[in-house]
Scaffold this motif. Structure first.
Motif, PDB file in Angstrom:
ATOM      1  N   LEU A   1      -3.347  -8.609   0.203  1.00  0.00           N
ATOM      2  CA  LEU A   1      -3.600  -9.722  -0.933  1.00  0.00           C
ATOM      3  C   LEU A   1      -4.789  -9.241  -1.573  1.00  0.00           C
ATOM      4  CD1 LEU A   1      -3.203 -12.676   1.274  1.00  0.00           C
ATOM      5  CD2 LEU A   1      -1.414 -11.767  -0.099  1.00  0.00           C
ATOM      6  N   LEU A   2      -4.710  -9.121  -2.945  1.00  0.00           N
ATOM      7  CA  LEU A   2      -5.634  -8.828  -3.977  1.00  0.00           C
ATOM      8  C   LEU A   2      -5.976 -10.275  -4.663  1.00  0.00           C
ATOM      9  CD1 LEU A   2      -4.711  -5.387  -5.615  1.00  0.00           C
ATOM     10  CD2 LEU A   2      -6.594  -5.937  -4.190  1.00  0.00           C
TER      11      LEU A   2
ATOM     12  N   TYR B 111     -10.762   1.125  -4.291  1.00  0.00           N
ATOM     13  CA  TYR B 111     -11.000   1.332  -5.758  1.00  0.00           C
ATOM     14  C   TYR B 111      -9.919   1.606  -6.465  1.00  0.00           C
ATOM     15  CZ  TYR B 111     -15.691   2.307  -3.595  1.00  0.00           C
ATOM     16  OH  TYR B 111     -16.843   2.133  -2.924  1.00  0.00           O
ATOM     17  N   SER B 112      -9.009   2.579  -6.082  1.00  0.00           N
ATOM     18  CA  SER B 112      -7.696   2.590  -6.696  1.00  0.00           C
ATOM     19  C   SER B 112      -6.837   1.155  -6.953  1.00  0.00           C
ATOM     20  CB  SER B 112      -6.581   3.597  -6.043  1.00  0.00           C
ATOM     21  OG  SER B 112      -6.293   3.208  -4.826  1.00  0.00           O
ATOM     22  N   LEU B 113      -6.680   0.460  -5.820  1.00  0.00           N
ATOM     23  CA  LEU B 113      -6.203  -0.945  -5.961  1.00  0.00           C
ATOM     24  C   LEU B 113      -7.037  -1.687  -7.118  1.00  0.00           C
ATOM     25  CD1 LEU B 113      -5.276  -1.905  -2.209  1.00  0.00           C
ATOM     26  CD2 LEU B 113      -3.961  -1.085  -4.224  1.00  0.00           C
ATOM     27  N   PHE B 114      -8.179  -1.667  -6.958  1.00  0.00           N
ATOM     28  CA  PHE B 114      -8.984  -2.553  -7.932  1.00  0.00           C
ATOM     29  C   PHE B 114      -8.782  -1.892  -9.441  1.00  0.00           C
ATOM     30  CE2 PHE B 114     -12.243  -4.620  -5.204  1.00  0.00           C
ATOM     31  CZ  PHE B 114     -11.257  -5.358  -4.524  1.00  0.00           C
ATOM     32  N   ALA B 115      -8.517  -0.687  -9.539  1.00  0.00           N
ATOM     33  CA  ALA B 115      -8.386   0.039 -11.017  1.00  0.00           C
ATOM     34  C   ALA B 115      -7.085  -0.222 -11.421  1.00  0.00           C
ATOM     35  CB  ALA B 115      -8.516   1.401 -10.680  1.00  0.00           C
ATOM     36  N   ILE B 116      -5.915  -0.339 -10.615  1.00  0.00           N
ATOM     37  CA  ILE B 116      -4.462  -0.623 -10.841  1.00  0.00           C
ATOM     38  C   ILE B 116      -4.419  -1.852 -11.139  1.00  0.00           C
ATOM     39  CG2 ILE B 116      -2.160  -0.401 -10.208  1.00  0.00           C
ATOM     40  CD1 ILE B 116      -2.984   1.766  -8.189  1.00  0.00           C
ATOM     41  N   TYR B 117      -4.947  -3.095 -10.515  1.00  0.00           N
ATOM     42  CA  TYR B 117      -5.007  -4.430 -10.831  1.00  0.00           C
ATOM     43  C   TYR B 117      -6.173  -4.901 -11.084  1.00  0.00           C
ATOM     44  CZ  TYR B 117      -0.543  -3.755  -8.309  1.00  0.00           C
ATOM     45  OH  TYR B 117       0.574  -3.239  -7.790  1.00  0.00           O
ATOM     46  N   PRO B 118      -6.724  -4.742 -12.568  1.00  0.00           N
ATOM     47  CA  PRO B 118      -8.015  -5.019 -12.910  1.00  0.00           C
ATOM     48  C   PRO B 118      -8.294  -6.578 -13.370  1.00  0.00           C
ATOM     49  CG  PRO B 118      -6.815  -4.106 -14.761  1.00  0.00           C
ATOM     50  CD  PRO B 118      -6.102  -4.066 -13.530  1.00  0.00           C
TER      51      PRO B 118
ATOM     52  N   ILE C 281       0.780  -1.247  -0.070  1.00  0.00           N
ATOM     53  CA  ILE C 281       0.185   0.223  -0.108  1.00  0.00           C
ATOM     54  C   ILE C 281       0.968   1.166  -0.050  1.00  0.00           C
ATOM     55  CG2 ILE C 281      -1.805   1.164   1.461  1.00  0.00           C
ATOM     56  CD1 ILE C 281      -2.733  -1.416   0.190  1.00  0.00           C
ATOM     57  N   VAL C 282       0.423   2.259  -0.913  1.00  0.00           N
ATOM     58  CA  VAL C 282       1.195   3.497  -0.924  1.00  0.00           C
ATOM     59  C   VAL C 282       0.196   4.610  -0.389  1.00  0.00           C
ATOM     60  CG1 VAL C 282       2.202   5.398  -2.465  1.00  0.00           C
ATOM     61  CG2 VAL C 282       2.320   2.702  -3.065  1.00  0.00           C
ATOM     62  N   ALA C 283       0.654   5.704  -0.035  1.00  0.00           N
ATOM     63  CA  ALA C 283      -0.062   6.688   1.045  1.00  0.00           C
ATOM     64  C   ALA C 283      -1.229   7.153  -0.145  1.00  0.00           C
ATOM     65  CB  ALA C 283       0.636   7.644   1.347  1.00  0.00           C
ATOM     66  N   GLY C 284      -2.394   7.198   0.227  1.00  0.00           N
ATOM     67  CA  GLY C 284      -3.481   7.659  -0.534  1.00  0.00           C
ATOM     68  C   GLY C 284      -4.259   6.649  -1.459  1.00  0.00           C
TER      69      GLY C 284
END
Length: 109
Positions: A97-98, A57-64, A50-53
């Motif tokens: 874990l994603l 939603y951003s994790l699911f967008a970065i790793y679709p 995890i990065v600050a911010g």
């Protein structure tokens, strides 16, 4: 005249009941059609720092996901893999874990 109107209303009511019984929701509920199998295996996962911010939603967008899956199913699998995050926010530097979804070999044609 009253008897004529009552007869017409009665016939319309019977017609509505007949249509509902033969073509409505009851036959659909007891249909013998085979159910479509889901071709998704149990989700694999990748480890992400995890990065600050960052948000869910951003994790699911970065790793679709390559497969078609709803957000709620993916979110449910995310919290299954990371039960410690149910009532917490993300902290920078934490690893989560994603879920990653792949179709099984027999479903790919």
């Amino acid at each position: 005249m009253k008897i004529f109107v009552a007869t017409i209303l009665l016939l319309i009511s019977f017609y509505i009941v007949k249509v509902d019984l033969f073509e409505g929701t009851i036959p659909l509920a007891y249909s013998n059609e085979p159910e479509v199998e889901k071709c998704l295996e149990t989700p694999d996962f990748i480890s992400v720092e995890i990065v600050a911010g960052d948000t869910i939603y951003s994790l699911f967008a970065i790793y679709p996901s390559n497969e078609s899956i709803s957000f709620t199913e993916r979110l449910s699998d995310f919290y299954t893999l990371n039960p410690h995050l149910v009532n917490q926010t993300f902290r920078a530097g934490e690893k989560v874990l994603l879920p990653v979804y792949t179709a099984s070999a027999q479903c790919k044609k």
